[in-house]
Write an enzyme that holds these catalytic residues in place. Structure first.
Site, PDB file in Angstrom:
ATOM      1  N   LYS B 224       0.843  -1.206   0.000  1.00 47.27           N
ATOM      2  CA  LYS B 224       0.000   0.000   0.000  1.00 47.27           C
ATOM      3  C   LYS B 224       0.873   1.249   0.000  1.00 47.27           C
ATOM      4  O   LYS B 224       1.732   1.374  -0.829  1.00 47.27           O
ATOM      5  CB  LYS B 224      -0.946  -0.017   1.200  1.00 47.27           C
ATOM      6  CG  LYS B 224      -2.152  -0.860   0.937  1.00 47.27           C
ATOM      7  CD  LYS B 224      -3.253   0.018   0.394  1.00 47.27           C
ATOM      8  CE  LYS B 224      -4.390  -0.834  -0.109  1.00 47.27           C
ATOM      9  NZ  LYS B 224      -5.638  -0.137  -0.036  1.00 47.27           N
ATOM     10  N   ASP B 225       0.696   2.134   0.950  1.00 49.50           N
ATOM     11  CA  ASP B 225       1.453   3.386   0.928  1.00 49.50           C
ATOM     12  C   ASP B 225       2.622   3.383   1.901  1.00 49.50           C
ATOM     13  O   ASP B 225       3.030   4.438   2.382  1.00 49.50           O
ATOM     14  CB  ASP B 225       0.513   4.560   1.232  1.00 49.50           C
ATOM     15  CG  ASP B 225      -0.092   5.084  -0.049  1.00 49.50           C
ATOM     16  OD1 ASP B 225       0.490   4.825  -1.109  1.00 49.50           O
ATOM     17  OD2 ASP B 225      -1.140   5.732   0.013  1.00 49.50           O
ATOM     18  N   ALA B 226       3.140   2.212   2.198  1.00 50.78           N
ATOM     19  CA  ALA B 226       4.281   2.160   3.101  1.00 50.78           C
ATOM     20  C   ALA B 226       5.569   2.340   2.306  1.00 50.78           C
ATOM     21  O   ALA B 226       5.637   1.975   1.142  1.00 50.78           O
ATOM     22  CB  ALA B 226       4.302   0.832   3.829  1.00 50.78           C
ATOM     23  N   GLY B 376       3.525   8.501   1.880  1.00 53.49           N
ATOM     24  CA  GLY B 376       3.928   7.177   2.337  1.00 53.49           C
ATOM     25  C   GLY B 376       4.326   7.222   3.793  1.00 53.49           C
ATOM     26  O   GLY B 376       4.804   8.243   4.289  1.00 53.49           O
ATOM     27  N   ARG B 408      -3.023   5.710  -9.635  1.00 57.36           N
ATOM     28  CA  ARG B 408      -3.115   7.130  -9.261  1.00 57.36           C
ATOM     29  C   ARG B 408      -2.747   8.049 -10.408  1.00 57.36           C
ATOM     30  O   ARG B 408      -2.941   9.250 -10.321  1.00 57.36           O
ATOM     31  CB  ARG B 408      -2.205   7.397  -8.080  1.00 57.36           C
ATOM     32  CG  ARG B 408      -2.728   6.608  -6.905  1.00 57.36           C
ATOM     33  CD  ARG B 408      -2.038   6.895  -5.676  1.00 57.36           C
ATOM     34  NE  ARG B 408      -2.555   5.978  -4.660  1.00 57.36           N
ATOM     35  CZ  ARG B 408      -1.821   5.469  -3.721  1.00 57.36           C
ATOM     36  NH1 ARG B 408      -0.554   5.800  -3.644  1.00 57.36           N
ATOM     37  NH2 ARG B 408      -2.337   4.668  -2.836  1.00 57.36           N
TER      38      ARG B 408
END
Lengths: 347, 610
Positions: B224-226, B376, B408
């Site tokens: 994901k956004d890590a 992130g 995105r």
């Protein structure tokens, strides 16, 4: 068979009401608040989506858009002419709806109604028919004047009074069932016809010959309860709710809806699921006070010296007792001391 | 019947009807002509609303207005001659405004305008021209690069993130006492920047650092956004920042010639926090500079007069009681006292400001974002030996999951990566001003630079796994992206509680981080437990972990009694019974009973043994 049945039963102590509320509430949050209605001739307007659900659950005395489906008796259902005859008797036609233009003359106390020929043809009536209907009114006389109808007051009055009379004339019903604004003949797949109406009046429709008295559908639960009984109203509520939810592309198990419909109707009348209905009729003072109008409930309770046995969920959470649901439902039948006594006896 | 007369056009000034004209369009044209000539004030905007046949004149304050170049007969009034004169500094911007070359439009007049985006777009019916294509976007978006290649939905997100970034927010930071401030240790100028960035001289106020970014997953740690950070980079000061928090207190005056005093509170004061809490204060009751402070330490010792007037005691005028009103460090924070300032307010009272500084090293849970709305959260800080590396031994600072890009549609991020890499190799700053570039040409240009330095023209490189030393099967895209460290940091948000303070009124746990509060177990959460039938868990949440109270009930009269610890027996005040039963109920219920009693309703409790 018996095993299947017992397996389908809800476990004792299951919080069916809470689960039902959650199961209905969750998809409701996703529903779009759609209040608009589509304009069109070939369809009957009804409320849809969340507003309709609110309407049903709140048990409004009359839906915003009442609607009926009328089915015919067996011999007639497939004959268009016969169905059309019944249809003619349905729609509530007022004088104003066949009048294209009218002129009032307050000096002579008369009014000339110019009729819309297309409309007359649609309803298959003539000026003479209108006159015959109007002559039933006591304060006026009516005559056919060529293609038009001439109305005259019997006794000359003030202009205001005459104007009121004329408005009454224009609003006078010529034919049809009061309350039914529009009726449409529709065809089933098996070539039988039925009629959908906007506006409802079950009692009057049942009196019409040729209508299947056992098969009238109406979307007003109160009218349904009055005419067909509370069981029919319960089924109507459940079916309307699940139909509305399905229309939005969401699914809720019928058991939840059925429970809600049952809770709303089991007393014999339709109660709303709000403070004036189910929640307001709770036994416990604390449960009612915890919901809405706290002070009112406490004061009334003190006036009547009410006792709260603290059996419900809300009360027990309030005082901090284990609730009587789920794991809190069961209790030990044999006490610890009794076991000790038994054991000592065995020895 | 009134004959169909030509309907006049109503004119409104600031929403008030002031008259009517026969031809609205001609009237509007006339007003605009006169405004450009300077006959009418340039602050007036006039709009023709065709739908309503109305003219709206706006001259009130608070309208947002934007400057445009006036176009007449398909030609820009900003001619090349004017351009030369402006370059030679013979004239200035205001000259152009005065001469009607540039005019300001408000929202309503803009509806009547046909604005050309570039000079190429000029058409016979064009009325205005953008001064620069980039002025289509706001200020913060102009600090980004290549925003025109990103999805529009990302633009507001981008500008929000830029506003949240830590950097060098002011050069006089050491003299300022902002309630809270962040300061980046080694701020850098972005390799790829924009015209607005340079014009605003943000090189001297940078907001982030150039990170070497590889588009790679890392054992599922950057889902994901890590994002993954390189420990070597973090240890060398990557995205390291200072956090300043200032505390202010004042010696307030009260009616009756009473006043606060800065001092170390004597142990007799009300609410004395204990000797230890005041140990770091100097004699004047204010903390010293460069002292390490931690949670619970008092920064400013202050004694206030009692809140209510003292009752007359039989001992006559006793010693004046005082109340401790000291300022303590916020819960969960620590740091060093950076500076202390003493001054006087306009009301001639003493005022103290104390600034605490703490170093915020990036840690797991801190938030980062590029200038493309790509945020992130650090999920893992990896030792350099375990990070992937290139054949040249370059170890990326940050690993970004490639899945965060396609959905995105932030192509600007990819362009910046490529541009950053090219700019770093060439040791040059590159331009990414909005609407000034052409995507394919850019890739060719950057690709050319990369090839010149012996790199793949698309920025792909063979990477080796730091853990195994094995070559990755596919080439991995890497480059340099300007990353901002945002001020959402775990160290300022983390909070835990098992037991802690409770509210006085309800005996329920407090709410919120500054009060060491618990997490709310609300109505819907309660319903979830009811729905599961988890009655004991529910009781634990609502009673044992919350406001459990033991009260004594009189079986005789059903009223609430109390326990007399002197006589060592329970006591019913209503009937004098000493044989009471102890029950466990929620304090909220006891409170409810009390409130009902205050309504002149006497609730009685009947007990039943289970």
């Amino acid at each position: 068979m018996k095993d299947e049945k017992s397996r389908s039963m809800v476990t004792p102590g299951e919080a069916v009401g809470t689960v039902a509320a959650q199961s209905i509430g969750e998809p409701s949050t996703q529903m779009i608040l759609r209040t608009f209605h589509s304009a069109g001739i070939a369809s009957v307007v009804t409320t849809k989506g969340l507003p309709r659900i609110i309407e049903l659950v709140d048990a409004r005395k009359r839906p915003k858009f009442p609607m009926m489906q009328i089915y015919m008796e067996k011999g007639i259902a497939n004959k268009y002419e016969k169905v059309r005859e019944i249809w003619r008797k349905l729609e509530d036609v007022k004088v104003s709806s066949v009048v294209s233009q009218f002129e009032e003359d307050f000096r002579t106390g008369s009014m000339v109604l110019n009729l819309d020929k297309e409309r007359l043809a649609l309803y298959e009536i003539n000026p003479r028919f209108i006159v015959s209907k109007l002559s039933k009114m006591e304060s006026i006389t009516a005559d056919v004047d060529g293609d038009a109808v001439k109305v005259k007051v019997k006794k000359k009055e003030s202009i205001k009074a005459m104007r009121t009379t004329f408005v009454h004339v224009l609003n006078a019903s010529i034919m049809g069932v009061p309350g039914i604004n529009k009726a449409l003949i529709q065809q089933n797949d098996d070539d039988t016809f039925y009629i959908t109406t906007s506006g409802s009046n079950m009692e009057k429709v049942m009196e019409i010959d040729g209508v299947d008295k056992w098969k009238i559908y109406c979307n007003d639960p109160f009218e349904m309860a009055r005419v067909y009984g509370i069981e029919a109203a319960r089924n109507l509520l459940a079916n309307e709710l699940i139909g509305t939810i399905k229309e939005e592309g969401l699914t809720v198990s019928f058991r939840h809806i059925g429970l809600l419909a049952d809770a709303m109707t089991y007393t014999g009348t339709i109660r709303s699921a709000g403070r004036h209905g189910i929640a307001g009729d709770k036994d416990s003072v604390f449960a009612r006070a915890a919901y809405e109008e706290t002070v009112k409930h406490f004061i009334n309770a003190s006036v009547f010296g009410e006792k709260d046995p603290l059996r419900g969920v809300a009360e027990n959470i309030l005082i901090g007792k284990q609730i009587g649901l789920g794991t809190g439902k069961v209790k030990l039948a044999v006490k610890k001391e009794d076991i000790k006594k038994l054991k000592s006896k065995e020895r | 019947m009134i004959m169909a007369e030509k309907i006049k056009c109503n004119v409104y000034l600031d929403g008030r009807l002031i008259g009517a004209v026969n031809d609205g369009a001609a009237f509007v044209k006339e007003v605009r002509k006169n405004r450009r000539l300077g006959v009418v004030s340039g602050e007036i905007n006039v709009a023709l609303i065709k739908k309503l046949n109305e003219v709206h004149i706006n001259a009130d304050k608070g309208r947002a207005r934007k400057a445009y170049i006036v176009v007449e007969a398909g030609a820009s009034k900003y001619t090349s001659e004017l351009k030369e004169r402006l370059k030679a500094k013979e004239i200035d911007f205001n000259y152009l405004v005065r001469r009607g070359v540039i005019e300001y439009l408000d929202a309503e007049e803009e509806e009547n305008a046909r604005v050309a985006f570039t000079e190429k777009d000029l058409a016979p019916n064009t009325t205005h021209l953008e001064i620069d294509s980039a002025s289509l976007l706001g200020l913060t978006m102009n600090l980004s690069v290549f925003p025109e290649y990103n999805s529009v939905g990302k633009h507001p997100i981008t500008s929000n993130f830029i506003k949240q970034s830590q950097g060098l927010y002011a050069t006089n930071f050491s003299k300022r006492y902002d309630p809270r401030a962040f300061l980046l240790y080694y701020p850098q100028v972005p390799i790829v920047n924009s015209l607005a960035y340079r014009t605003l001289k943000l090189q001297s106020h940078p907001t982030g650092q150039n990170f070497i970014v590889a588009m790679s997953t890392y054992y599922g740690y950057n889902m994901k956004d890590a994002v993954i950070l390189n420990r070597a980079a973090v240890d060398r000061g990557l995205a390291r920042s200072l956090f300043y928090r200032s505390y202010t207190d004042e010696e307030r005056r009260y009616p009756g010639s009473q006043q606060d005093h800065f001092e170390i509170p004597p142990p007799t004061t009300d609410g004395y926090l204990g000797e230890h809490a005041y140990s770091k204060l100097s004699e004047d009751g204010i903390i010293e500079e460069e002292v390490n402070v931690k949670e619970g330490d008092v920064l400013i010792g202050k004694v206030s007069p009692p809140r209510f007037l003292e009752e007359q005691t039989s001992f006559g005028v006793g010693e004046e009681k005082s109340r401790d009103n000291s300022v303590t460090l916020r819960s969960g924070e620590e740091g060093v006292v950076d500076s202390v300032m003493l001054s006087e307010t306009t009301g001639a009272t003493k005022i103290v400001k104390v600034r605490i500084r703490s170093i915020k090293v990036p840690e797991v849970g801190d938030k980062f974002a590029s200038r493309h709305g790509q945020k992130g959260v650090v999920a893992l800080i990896v030792d350099p030996s375990d990070m992937p590396f290139t054949k040249d031994g370059v170890v990326p600072d940050l690993l970004l999951n490639p899945h965060s890009l396609p959905s995105r549609m932030t192509f600007g991020h990819l362009l910046e990566m490529l541009g950053g890499k090219a700019g770093a190799l060439k040791a040059e700053q590159l331009d990414g001003t909005p609407f000034s570039t052409h995507g394919k040409d850019l890739v060719d240009q950057y690709g050319g630079i990369l090839e010149n330095y012996g790199f793949d023209r698309f920025g792909d490189e063979t990477l080796y796994d730091g853990r195994t030393g094995k070559k990755f099967d596919s080439k991995i895209f890497n480059g340099i992206v300007y990353y901002n460290r945002l001020w959402h940091m775990v160290s300022l948000k983390l909070q835990v509680r098992s037991r802690g303070p409770v509210q006085i009124l309800t005996h329920q746990p407090t709410e919120g981080k500054p009060r060491k509060g618990g997490l709310k177990f609300g109505e819907m959460e309660r319903d979830a437990l009811v729905g599961h039938g988890a009655s004991l868990l529910l009781k634990e949440r609502m009673l044992d972990q919350s406001d459990k109270a033991e009260i004594w009930i009189c079986p005789n009269c059903g009223d609430v009694g109390y326990y007399d610890y002197i006589k060592n027996s329970a006591m019913c005040q209503t009937c004098g019974n000493n044989n009471l039963e102890m029950v466990e109920i929620s304090y909220a219920f006891k409170l409810l009973l009390d409130e009902i009693k205050s309504m002149h309703i006497l609730p009685k409790i009947k007990l039943k043994s289970e």
